[in-house]
Design a protein around this motif. Structure first.
Motif, mmCIF file in Angstrom:
data_model
loop_
_atom_site.group_PDB
_atom_site.id
_atom_site.type_symbol
_atom_site.label_atom_id
_atom_site.label_comp_id
_atom_site.label_asym_id
_atom_site.label_seq_id
_atom_site.Cartn_x
_atom_site.Cartn_y
_atom_site.Cartn_z
ATOM 1 N N HIS A 1 -0.336 -2.528 3.299
ATOM 2 C CA HIS A 1 -0.597 -2.884 1.933
ATOM 3 C C HIS A 1 -1.750 -2.263 1.354
ATOM 4 N N ALA A 2 -2.865 -2.442 2.143
ATOM 5 C CA ALA A 2 -4.313 -1.963 1.691
ATOM 6 C C ALA A 2 -4.306 -0.748 1.391
ATOM 7 N N ILE A 3 -3.634 0.321 2.306
ATOM 8 C CA ILE A 3 -3.606 1.802 2.218
ATOM 9 C C ILE A 3 -2.886 2.325 1.061
ATOM 10 N N ALA A 4 -1.516 1.580 1.013
ATOM 11 C CA ALA A 4 -0.764 2.120 -0.143
ATOM 12 C C ALA A 4 -1.057 1.407 -1.477
ATOM 13 N N GLY A 5 -2.001 0.471 -1.621
ATOM 14 C CA GLY A 5 -2.549 -0.077 -2.622
ATOM 15 C C GLY A 5 -3.730 0.827 -3.289
ATOM 16 N N PHE B 1 -11.011 1.601 6.892
ATOM 17 C CA PHE B 1 -10.618 1.860 5.474
ATOM 18 C C PHE B 1 -11.126 1.551 4.335
ATOM 19 N N GLY B 2 -12.480 1.062 4.418
ATOM 20 C CA GLY B 2 -13.148 0.551 3.410
ATOM 21 C C GLY B 2 -12.776 -1.015 2.968
ATOM 22 N N THR B 3 -12.216 -1.548 3.738
ATOM 23 C CA THR B 3 -11.559 -2.892 3.534
ATOM 24 C C THR B 3 -12.252 -4.089 4.657
ATOM 25 N N ARG B 4 -13.247 -5.066 4.349
ATOM 26 C CA ARG B 4 -13.630 -5.856 5.079
ATOM 27 C C ARG B 4 -12.857 -6.573 5.731
ATOM 28 N N LEU B 5 -12.878 -6.870 7.240
ATOM 29 C CA LEU B 5 -11.834 -7.311 8.136
ATOM 30 C C LEU B 5 -12.842 -9.105 8.561
ATOM 31 N N TYR B 6 -11.924 -9.859 8.433
ATOM 32 C CA TYR B 6 -12.471 -11.261 8.858
ATOM 33 C C TYR B 6 -11.551 -12.006 9.789
ATOM 34 N N VAL C 1 6.895 -1.209 -10.117
ATOM 35 C CA VAL C 1 7.028 -0.076 -9.392
ATOM 36 C C VAL C 1 6.093 -0.163 -8.533
ATOM 37 N N HIS C 2 4.709 -0.272 -8.887
ATOM 38 C CA HIS C 2 3.394 -0.249 -7.994
ATOM 39 C C HIS C 2 3.795 -1.324 -6.970
ATOM 40 N N GLU C 3 4.228 -2.565 -7.525
ATOM 41 C CA GLU C 3 4.312 -3.753 -6.754
ATOM 42 C C GLU C 3 5.185 -3.401 -5.386
ATOM 43 N N LEU C 4 6.393 -2.908 -5.815
ATOM 44 C CA LEU C 4 7.228 -2.667 -4.689
ATOM 45 C C LEU C 4 6.929 -1.710 -3.759
ATOM 46 N N LYS C 5 6.015 -0.588 -4.076
ATOM 47 C CA LYS C 5 5.763 0.342 -3.225
ATOM 48 C C LYS C 5 4.523 -0.213 -2.415
ATOM 49 N N VAL C 6 3.655 -1.126 -2.915
ATOM 50 C CA VAL C 6 2.454 -1.563 -2.198
ATOM 51 C C VAL C 6 2.940 -2.783 -1.135
ATOM 52 N N THR C 7 4.176 -3.601 -1.648
ATOM 53 C CA THR C 7 4.560 -4.522 -0.869
ATOM 54 C C THR C 7 5.441 -3.936 0.252
ATOM 55 N N ILE C 8 6.282 -3.171 0.129
ATOM 56 C CA ILE C 8 7.366 -2.632 1.006
ATOM 57 C C ILE C 8 6.379 -1.894 2.150
ATOM 58 N N ALA C 9 5.132 -1.458 2.069
ATOM 59 C CA ALA C 9 4.306 -0.523 2.810
ATOM 60 C C ALA C 9 3.996 -1.575 3.994
ATOM 61 N N GLY C 10 4.021 -2.941 4.050
ATOM 62 C CA GLY C 10 3.568 -3.898 4.943
ATOM 63 C C GLY C 10 4.789 -3.803 5.947
ATOM 64 N N MET D 1 -2.168 -4.480 11.225
ATOM 65 C CA MET D 1 -1.686 -3.348 10.662
ATOM 66 C C MET D 1 -0.801 -3.491 9.478
ATOM 67 N N HIS D 2 -0.098 -4.379 9.486
ATOM 68 C CA HIS D 2 0.722 -4.832 8.538
ATOM 69 C C HIS D 2 0.091 -4.821 7.153
ATOM 70 N N GLU D 3 -1.141 -5.653 7.055
ATOM 71 C CA GLU D 3 -1.930 -6.041 6.015
ATOM 72 C C GLU D 3 -2.821 -4.502 5.461
ATOM 73 N N LEU D 4 -2.949 -3.866 6.637
ATOM 74 C CA LEU D 4 -3.449 -2.581 6.335
ATOM 75 C C LEU D 4 -2.521 -1.617 5.529
#
Length: 370
Positions: free
Chosen positions: A63-67, A11-16, A96-105, A58-61
């Motif tokens: 957040h990433a997808i919602a963000g 999803f365009g996010t570098r994974l380490y 509001v954005h922070e809530l949406k991004v945070t709850i996604a995880g 998947m939890h972190e992703l």
């Protein structure tokens, strides 16, 4: 993050994966053997631990997808033995954005638990001991329990858990003051950190380690938000350094060492045909000295995974980006041309000046009221 292995870019996010993750797998294998597990059970235990971190990923992703949908890009995700860390470019300061991004995880863990719940609920006496997994049913039941645990643990109102960010966003929605909301959420987070630490002294040392981590992260979050607040209404142009030192990709490690010793600067840009090709820090130069020959070209050791910005970029976002990536400089580019650099040390000085100006204004306001 230093000493991490790049494994992909979903999803365009570098994974380490941090190198200490290997120690966790060795620890799991050793404990399984000591517990009397068979070779198959030991293999199951290692596979189970990998599956746990797949759930964390998947939890972190989530957040990433919602963000990404809200315009906040996640540059990288690093998996550590204690969990995952997502580095989002420009943490949403809109509650509001922070809530949406945070709850996604946590929502991802809820969906995974829901998917696994039939196995857990229908199986009689399911085993949730990952060192003695006997079947695929035990595996799925244990994974269900893990996702429920991740969901509940992350909802605790303490930074860096999602619950701390949900609390901060909720308080900010009510008060309209993100700095004050962060201060309150940070204090609660440090309280949880203290409870974890004390509990760990009596029950589990690992819980004490988590307590220290939670306490420090809560304090760091408060400091970062407080500092970033002084940077509002400023842009990268306000702290641009045009008097900087550069090296060439054809220069050697010896040239970099000589420049490091000759000037006060500790970070440099590396150019190729006059264009930006990479950056080089004091740490990277010293590290290369212990592993490479003095005639090694800088093209082989320079950092090519750097961020850039432009003159109009909000200074608050630049500061956050420097903090998240662990870099000490960000090159400033305009129409493909290198205009200068921004140093983290210079931003810190700028924050101190702005803080002093605010205190000065408060002092004069109080005197004028007397």
């Amino acid at each position: 993050m230093k000493w991490s292995l790049f494994i992909g870019k979903p999803f365009g996010t570098r994974l380490y994966i941090h190198w200490t993750f290997l120690f966790l797998l060795v620890w799991v294998a050793l404990n399984a053997v000591r517990a009397g597990s068979t070779p198959l059970q030991t293999a199951f235990s290692i596979l189970f631990m990998l599956s746990v971190f797949a759930c964390v990923l998947m939890h972190e992703l989530g957040h990433a997808i919602a963000g990404k949908q809200l315009g906040y890009l996640t540059r990288k995700i690093t998996l550590l033995p204690i969990g995952g860390i997502a580095n989002m470019e420009g943490i949403p300061d809109n509650p509001v954005h922070e809530l949406k991004v945070t709850i996604a995880g946590p929502a991802v863990n809820f969906v995974l638990a829901l998917f696994l719940s039939p196995v857990f609920l229908l199986q009689k006496n399911p085993s949730v001991d990952f060192l003695h997994l006997k079947s695929g049913y035990d595996f799925a039941a244990s994974l269900f329990f893990v996702n429920i645990s991740l969901l509940l643990f992350n909802l605790l109102p303490a930074f860096p858990m999602d619950g701390g960010r949900i609390l901060r966003a909720t308080l900010a929605l009510r008060s309209g003051d993100r700095v004050k909301a962060t201060k309150i959420a940070s204090a609660i987070g440090k309280g949880f950190g203290g409870l974890f630490f004390i509990s760990g002294l009596f029950f589990n040392p690992f819980l004490a380690v988590i307590g220290i981590f939670v306490f420090l992260m809560a304090q760091a979050e408060n400091e970062m938000v407080r500092s970033a607040n002084y940077l509002k209404q400023f842009t990268a142009a306000d702290v641009l350094l045009t008097n900087f030192h550069s090296l060439s990709v054809n220069d050697t490690l010896d040239d970099a060492v000589n420049l490091l010793l000759d000037v006060q600067a500790k970070d440099f840009v590396v150019l190729k045909d006059g264009n930006l090709a990479g950056t080089l820090s004091q740490f990277e130069i010293i590290r290369a000295l212990s592993k490479r020959e003095n005639k090694t070209l800088l093209a082989e050791i320079m950092n090519t995974n750097y961020s850039t910005t432009d003159l109009k970029h909000p200074l608050e976002s630049v500061f956050t980006l420097l903090k998240q990536n662990g870099n000490s400089i960000i090159p400033v580019i305009d129409n493909g041309k290198l205009l200068g650099i921004i140093e983290s040390a210079n931003i810190k000085e700028f924050i101190l000046v702005q803080e002093a100006k605010v205190r000065q204004k408060q002092l004069w306001d109080s005197k004028s009221k007397e």
